[in-house]
Design a protein around this motif. Sequence first.
Motif, PDB file in Angstrom:
ATOM      1  N   PRO A   1       0.810  -1.231   0.000  1.00  0.00           N
ATOM      2  CA  PRO A   1       0.000   0.000   0.000  1.00  0.00           C
ATOM      3  C   PRO A   1       0.836   1.269   0.000  1.00  0.00           C
ATOM      4  CG  PRO A   1      -0.873  -1.580   1.572  1.00  0.00           C
ATOM      5  CD  PRO A   1       0.443  -2.128   1.110  1.00  0.00           C
ATOM      6  N   GLU A   2       2.026   1.212   0.605  1.00  0.00           N
ATOM      7  CA  GLU A   2       2.868   2.401   0.700  1.00  0.00           C
ATOM      8  C   GLU A   2       3.416   2.845  -0.655  1.00  0.00           C
ATOM      9  OE1 GLU A   2       5.893   1.646   3.545  1.00  0.00           O
ATOM     10  OE2 GLU A   2       4.495   1.410   5.230  1.00  0.00           O
ATOM     11  N   ASN A   3       3.357   1.972  -1.651  1.00  0.00           N
ATOM     12  CA  ASN A   3       3.911   2.303  -2.968  1.00  0.00           C
ATOM     13  C   ASN A   3       2.895   2.981  -3.892  1.00  0.00           C
ATOM     14  OD1 ASN A   3       6.337   1.165  -2.232  1.00  0.00           O
ATOM     15  ND2 ASN A   3       5.914  -0.815  -3.202  1.00  0.00           N
ATOM     16  N   PHE A   4       1.710   3.326  -3.369  1.00  0.00           N
ATOM     17  CA  PHE A   4       0.658   3.887  -4.227  1.00  0.00           C
ATOM     18  C   PHE A   4       0.075   5.173  -3.643  1.00  0.00           C
ATOM     19  CE2 PHE A   4       0.950  -0.592  -5.238  1.00  0.00           C
ATOM     20  CZ  PHE A   4       0.913  -0.590  -6.627  1.00  0.00           C
ATOM     21  N   SER A   5       0.925   6.007  -3.081  1.00  0.00           N
ATOM     22  CA  SER A   5       0.453   7.260  -2.473  1.00  0.00           C
ATOM     23  C   SER A   5      -0.104   8.222  -3.527  1.00  0.00           C
ATOM     24  CB  SER A   5       1.588   7.931  -1.695  1.00  0.00           C
ATOM     25  OG  SER A   5       2.664   8.256  -2.568  1.00  0.00           O
TER      26      SER A   5
ATOM     27  N   ALA B   1     -11.319  -2.251  -2.369  1.00  0.00           N
ATOM     28  CA  ALA B   1     -11.822  -1.760  -3.652  1.00  0.00           C
ATOM     29  C   ALA B   1     -10.844  -2.088  -4.778  1.00  0.00           C
ATOM     30  CB  ALA B   1     -12.054  -0.252  -3.580  1.00  0.00           C
ATOM     31  N   LEU B   2      -9.560  -1.978  -4.498  1.00  0.00           N
ATOM     32  CA  LEU B   2      -8.541  -2.298  -5.503  1.00  0.00           C
ATOM     33  C   LEU B   2      -8.545  -3.789  -5.825  1.00  0.00           C
ATOM     34  CD1 LEU B   2      -5.521  -0.102  -4.337  1.00  0.00           C
ATOM     35  CD2 LEU B   2      -6.960   0.239  -6.349  1.00  0.00           C
ATOM     36  N   GLN B   3      -8.626  -4.621  -4.799  1.00  0.00           N
ATOM     37  CA  GLN B   3      -8.597  -6.062  -5.036  1.00  0.00           C
ATOM     38  C   GLN B   3      -9.829  -6.518  -5.811  1.00  0.00           C
ATOM     39  OE1 GLN B   3      -8.413  -8.545  -1.543  1.00  0.00           O
ATOM     40  NE2 GLN B   3      -7.626 -10.295  -2.692  1.00  0.00           N
ATOM     41  N   SER B   4     -10.974  -5.895  -5.547  1.00  0.00           N
ATOM     42  CA  SER B   4     -12.202  -6.315  -6.205  1.00  0.00           C
ATOM     43  C   SER B   4     -12.180  -6.031  -7.708  1.00  0.00           C
ATOM     44  CB  SER B   4     -13.408  -5.619  -5.568  1.00  0.00           C
ATOM     45  OG  SER B   4     -13.365  -4.226  -5.810  1.00  0.00           O
ATOM     46  N   LEU B   5     -11.417  -5.050  -8.146  1.00  0.00           N
ATOM     47  CA  LEU B   5     -11.354  -4.762  -9.582  1.00  0.00           C
ATOM     48  C   LEU B   5     -10.181  -5.462 -10.266  1.00  0.00           C
ATOM     49  CD1 LEU B   5      -8.965  -2.489 -10.326  1.00  0.00           C
ATOM     50  CD2 LEU B   5     -10.588  -0.945  -9.282  1.00  0.00           C
ATOM     51  N   GLY B   6      -9.438  -6.286  -9.528  1.00  0.00           N
ATOM     52  CA  GLY B   6      -8.363  -7.050 -10.137  1.00  0.00           C
ATOM     53  C   GLY B   6      -7.022  -6.351 -10.119  1.00  0.00           C
TER      54      GLY B   6
ATOM     55  N   PHE C   1      -4.712  -6.746  -7.652  1.00  0.00           N
ATOM     56  CA  PHE C   1      -3.771  -7.795  -7.239  1.00  0.00           C
ATOM     57  C   PHE C   1      -4.561  -9.062  -6.940  1.00  0.00           C
ATOM     58  CE2 PHE C   1      -4.779  -5.091  -3.608  1.00  0.00           C
ATOM     59  CZ  PHE C   1      -5.200  -5.986  -2.640  1.00  0.00           C
ATOM     60  N   ASN C   2      -3.855 -10.197  -6.975  1.00  0.00           N
ATOM     61  CA  ASN C   2      -4.559 -11.462  -6.795  1.00  0.00           C
ATOM     62  C   ASN C   2      -4.600 -11.879  -5.321  1.00  0.00           C
ATOM     63  OD1 ASN C   2      -2.025 -12.472  -6.202  1.00  0.00           O
ATOM     64  ND2 ASN C   2      -1.816 -13.673  -8.080  1.00  0.00           N
ATOM     65  N   GLU C   3      -5.115 -13.067  -5.068  1.00  0.00           N
ATOM     66  CA  GLU C   3      -5.284 -13.524  -3.684  1.00  0.00           C
ATOM     67  C   GLU C   3      -3.959 -13.705  -2.964  1.00  0.00           C
ATOM     68  OE1 GLU C   3      -7.645 -17.018  -3.742  1.00  0.00           O
ATOM     69  OE2 GLU C   3      -9.484 -15.986  -4.403  1.00  0.00           O
ATOM     70  N   GLU C   4      -2.893 -13.982  -3.725  1.00  0.00           N
ATOM     71  CA  GLU C   4      -1.571 -14.128  -3.119  1.00  0.00           C
ATOM     72  C   GLU C   4      -0.874 -12.782  -2.929  1.00  0.00           C
ATOM     73  OE1 GLU C   4      -2.469 -16.105  -5.840  1.00  0.00           O
ATOM     74  OE2 GLU C   4      -3.141 -17.607  -4.371  1.00  0.00           O
ATOM     75  N   GLY C   5      -1.531 -11.702  -3.393  1.00  0.00           N
ATOM     76  CA  GLY C   5      -0.967 -10.378  -3.199  1.00  0.00           C
ATOM     77  C   GLY C   5      -0.085  -9.885  -4.323  1.00  0.00           C
ATOM     78  N   TYR C   6      -0.012 -10.619  -5.439  1.00  0.00           N
ATOM     79  CA  TYR C   6       0.819 -10.196  -6.559  1.00  0.00           C
ATOM     80  C   TYR C   6       0.053  -9.235  -7.474  1.00  0.00           C
ATOM     81  CZ  TYR C   6       4.365 -13.618  -5.298  1.00  0.00           C
ATOM     82  OH  TYR C   6       5.348 -14.315  -4.637  1.00  0.00           O
ATOM     83  N   LEU C   7       0.729  -8.172  -7.868  1.00  0.00           N
ATOM     84  CA  LEU C   7       0.106  -7.160  -8.721  1.00  0.00           C
ATOM     85  C   LEU C   7      -0.070  -7.669 -10.141  1.00  0.00           C
ATOM     86  CD1 LEU C   7       2.222  -4.056  -7.652  1.00  0.00           C
ATOM     87  CD2 LEU C   7      -0.162  -4.489  -7.032  1.00  0.00           C
TER      88      LEU C   7
ATOM     89  N   ALA D   1      -1.568  -2.806 -12.723  1.00  0.00           N
ATOM     90  CA  ALA D   1      -1.385  -2.191 -11.410  1.00  0.00           C
ATOM     91  C   ALA D   1       0.050  -1.709 -11.210  1.00  0.00           C
ATOM     92  CB  ALA D   1      -1.761  -3.195 -10.324  1.00  0.00           C
ATOM     93  N   VAL D   2       1.018  -2.446 -11.753  1.00  0.00           N
ATOM     94  CA  VAL D   2       2.433  -2.060 -11.624  1.00  0.00           C
ATOM     95  C   VAL D   2       2.663  -0.643 -12.159  1.00  0.00           C
ATOM     96  CG1 VAL D   2       4.774  -2.591 -12.405  1.00  0.00           C
ATOM     97  CG2 VAL D   2       3.239  -4.443 -11.726  1.00  0.00           C
ATOM     98  N   LEU D   3       1.930  -0.281 -13.192  1.00  0.00           N
ATOM     99  CA  LEU D   3       2.131   1.026 -13.829  1.00  0.00           C
ATOM    100  C   LEU D   3       1.663   2.184 -12.956  1.00  0.00           C
ATOM    101  CD1 LEU D   3       0.959   0.184 -17.475  1.00  0.00           C
ATOM    102  CD2 LEU D   3       3.203  -0.127 -16.434  1.00  0.00           C
ATOM    103  N   PHE D   4       0.964   1.898 -11.855  1.00  0.00           N
ATOM    104  CA  PHE D   4       0.495   2.940 -10.937  1.00  0.00           C
ATOM    105  C   PHE D   4       1.432   3.133  -9.744  1.00  0.00           C
ATOM    106  CE2 PHE D   4      -3.423   1.964 -13.196  1.00  0.00           C
ATOM    107  CZ  PHE D   4      -4.036   3.201 -13.323  1.00  0.00           C
ATOM    108  N   GLN D   5       2.482   2.321  -9.619  1.00  0.00           N
ATOM    109  CA  GLN D   5       3.399   2.451  -8.498  1.00  0.00           C
ATOM    110  C   GLN D   5       4.094   3.812  -8.507  1.00  0.00           C
ATOM    111  OE1 GLN D   5       5.203  -1.531  -6.863  1.00  0.00           O
ATOM    112  NE2 GLN D   5       5.812  -1.301  -8.990  1.00  0.00           N
ATOM    113  N   ASP D   6       4.307   4.380  -7.331  1.00  0.00           N
ATOM    114  CA  ASP D   6       4.938   5.697  -7.226  1.00  0.00           C
ATOM    115  C   ASP D   6       6.278   5.766  -7.937  1.00  0.00           C
ATOM    116  OD1 ASP D   6       2.805   6.500  -5.700  1.00  0.00           O
ATOM    117  OD2 ASP D   6       3.828   6.255  -3.772  1.00  0.00           O
TER     118      ASP D   6
END
Length: 480
Positions: A164-168, A187-192, A194-200, A204-209
């Motif tokens: 979470p800290e990487n998406f300020s 809300a983020l997980q529900s739209l896909g 990241f997956n159940e194991e927590g991998y982006l 989603a990677v393109l939104f990282q700070d």
Amino acid sequence: MFLEEITGDIKPESDKLECKAALNREDVVGWLKSIAGFANASGGDFYIGVEDKTNKLIGFDRKAADNERNYFNNQVNEHLTPRPQMKISFLSYEVSGNERFIIKVSIEESTIKPVILKYKNIPAIFMRRDGFTNGATYEEIIDMSVRSKNTQYDILISDIKYNPENFSMLREFYKKYNNGKILKDKALQSLGFFNEEGYLFNGAVLFQDDYKGNKTDVQCSVFSGSNRGSDRVVTINRFKGNVIASISYIIDFVNQRMNHSIIKLDEGRVDIDSYPARALFEGVINAIAHRDYYLDGTQIQVDMFKDRLEISSPGGFYRGEKFGKTYDLSKIISKRRNEVISGVLVLCNVMEAAGTGFDKIVEEYKSADEAHKPYIYSKSDHFTLILPDLTYDRGIENNNVPNISFQPVPQGTELDKKVLSFCYHRAHKVSEIVEYLGISDSTYFRKKVLANLEKNGYLEKSKLSRAAFYKTNHSIVSIE
């Protein structure tokens, strides 16, 4: 006779067309690779019995045409796997009272990729690009394999875990456009995201700070005049950053450089900007959301001219209508290419799920005259939104063409008036003329239209640079 005379198409796209006078029996790979390349790209037309480069008709008699078709089918069946989807037809014409035939093969983009050419037990994969067929690169082969499974780039899983800290920046963006609300992980997980194991997922990677990869590259330029070819480049800025930073960068770049004017009225004054804020924002969001993130080495291109702003995004409309130039933005149906990226933008309330962004742009320009109407120019590898500068009285110069009067051109065409009108006030290169006409450059167009106008004195040709520039001869053509 030329191919265009029987097809009625002045200029087929070079990346969609190849012609052969006859099938070379000694070099089967030489033409089979074109069929495979079309199928691995976005399809195209392959004509047999038509001279390459000139599009001059060679043709066959009926028996020879049938033999050529059978030979074509046999070689395709033997050497291409899977067999591309195609339609084979005969086109007839007459020469000195004798019926002749050419063969048209319309190849569709293959749903199963890559199509492999195997000759003498040696497999090869080819790709059609920029009017040529070459061996596919490693990246293209991987992309073809993924695309054939109808998998979008941004829903592929990455090897990066969600923190979470990487998406300020994303959280602040959400807060800004949602009345101060807080973006929750659920809300983020529900739209896909990241997956159940927590991998982006890739999107989603393109939104990282701290994202600095080339998937979100942006290039912004300012030109002194109204075209790239002959006008000075004032500024070229390149930017790397995450999706949110890219949106902000583009909007700031344009806002800092566009005109901000005032119109005085009897009852007060009205502030007017070159580009309405809402239209600019929608154009940028659309480019970000529908960009083809498979295409490495490309960037969103933002070009400012004295009469317009162009926002170009890599990739044609995803599974949507294929067209050249259109002013009817409200009827454009573009389907989502990037589910994760589009989902995040919808969640942030800057994009509507119904895809009405173009409607908002049209609304912002509803009171503008014809010379100030926005439009879209789309090809197989990119689409461009053009926003006219509302502070530039003449409108887009390509639209600001006079109504002219002239005697009919000997052996003229229906394009003569459009060409002469376009070149009346200023000389234009061939590339600018064909873009204005909404066609492609071809030998037929150069010979039957431009060369004929020049031969009869309606156009004057000059060498202002490496390219030929054409200007209307005012002693023959006048404004009505």
